[in-house]
Design an enzyme around this catalytic site. Structure first.
Site, short mmCIF file in Angstrom:
data_model
loop_
_atom_site.label_atom_id
_atom_site.label_comp_id
_atom_site.label_asym_id
_atom_site.label_seq_id
_atom_site.Cartn_x
_atom_site.Cartn_y
_atom_site.Cartn_z
CB SER A 191 -0.88 0.01 1.26
OG SER A 191 -1.56 1.24 1.41
CE1 TYR A 200 -4.80 -1.66 5.03
CE2 TYR A 200 -3.62 0.37 4.48
CZ TYR A 200 -4.27 -0.79 4.08
OH TYR A 200 -4.38 -1.07 2.74
#
Length: 268
Positions: free
Chosen positions: A140, A153
């Site tokens: 990501s 995250y």
């Protein structure tokens, strides 16, 4: 072994996983889609060409289930696994103090432990199809620079990035490529979720309020194809990812200040 190449994709029922599966199937590959959401998985299978796909219920947190799923897949693919796409992931946002223990553990287990288990389970099959086999990890933009309001995250995606870099060196002797995708905000069903259990605001709304772009999922699928067939270790997807990479390298002080501003804008 059949000459037809094969890819196994976790999180394949929807979003990025589904888009990757559709593109690779269009280009003649045999596609294995795995997901814990078996109902949506069945719907996705119905739109792909007959004979091009197999589906597998899989909880990526369960190491034994990985062996069962890959055994079933390679039986369906004629013994091949050319690309293992570690794509399954769950979002978690909000201030760290607002994240429950259960949410933290789930995010760590799915996003990081699941990717590690997938790499370990796929290794014998990737070695058998090497050279030119590939482990493709969905990281990501949050693995480029830590995202304010998404600390857990971000930690998982930095872990996926580290896993990619570590195995790229470790598996070079086997002729296995290891690659990662680093997308920013992608137009998938995950954006409809709240960032955590204490929030009732969709992630999509927070992204728009912060003035950030949402990238079409088809761009990630194309990036996946290029990553598998190219030499770039990490592939950035979307303008936000590219800006973060540039800022982290050339303007780290400014990026720190913008991260603090972003945290306030996102309501954290």
């Amino acid at each position: 072994m059949t000459a037809r190449k094969a890819i196994f994709i976790t999180g394949g029922a929807s979003g990025i996983g589904r888009a990757i599966g559709e593109l690779f199937a269009e280009r003649g590959w045999f596609v294995g889609l795995a997901d814990i959401d078996t109902a949506t998985l069945a719907q996705t299978r119905s739109v792909l060409p007959d004979g091009s796909v197999s589906t597998h219920g899989l909880d990526v947190r369960d190491r034994a289930s990985w062996d069962d799923a890959l055994a079933d897949f390679t039986n369906a693919s004629g013994g091949r696994l050319d690309v293992m796409a570690n794509n399954a992931g769950v979002p978690l946002g909000g201030a760290l103090e607002d994240n429950s223990v259960a949410e933290i553990e789930r995010c760590l287990d799915v996003n990081l432990k699941g990717a590690i288990f997938g790499a370990q389970a796929a290794l014998p099959f990737l070695r058998a199809s090497a050279p030119c086999s590939c482990l493709l990890n969905t990281a990501s933009a949050a693995g480029i620079y830590g995202t304010s309001g998404a600390s857990v995250y971000s930690a998982t995606k930095f872990g996926v990035r580290a896993l990619t870099e570590s195995l790229d060196g470790e598996w070079a002797e086997f002729g296995i490529k290891v690659r990662s995708l680093m997308p920013a905000f992608i137009d998938t069903p995950l954006l409809a979720h709240a960032p955590n259990q204490r929030s009732n605001e969709a992630i999509r709304d927070r992204v728009r309020a912060a003035g950030l772009e949402i990238t079409p999922v088809t761009e990630v699928a194309k990036a996946a194809w290029d990553a598998v067939h190219g030499e770039r270790l990490h592939t950035l997807v979307g303008a936000t990812a590219r800006r973060l990479a540039f800022g982290a390298r050339w303007m780290p002080g400014r990026l720190r200040r913008e991260a603090a501003k972003s945290a306030r804008a996102m309501g954290n």
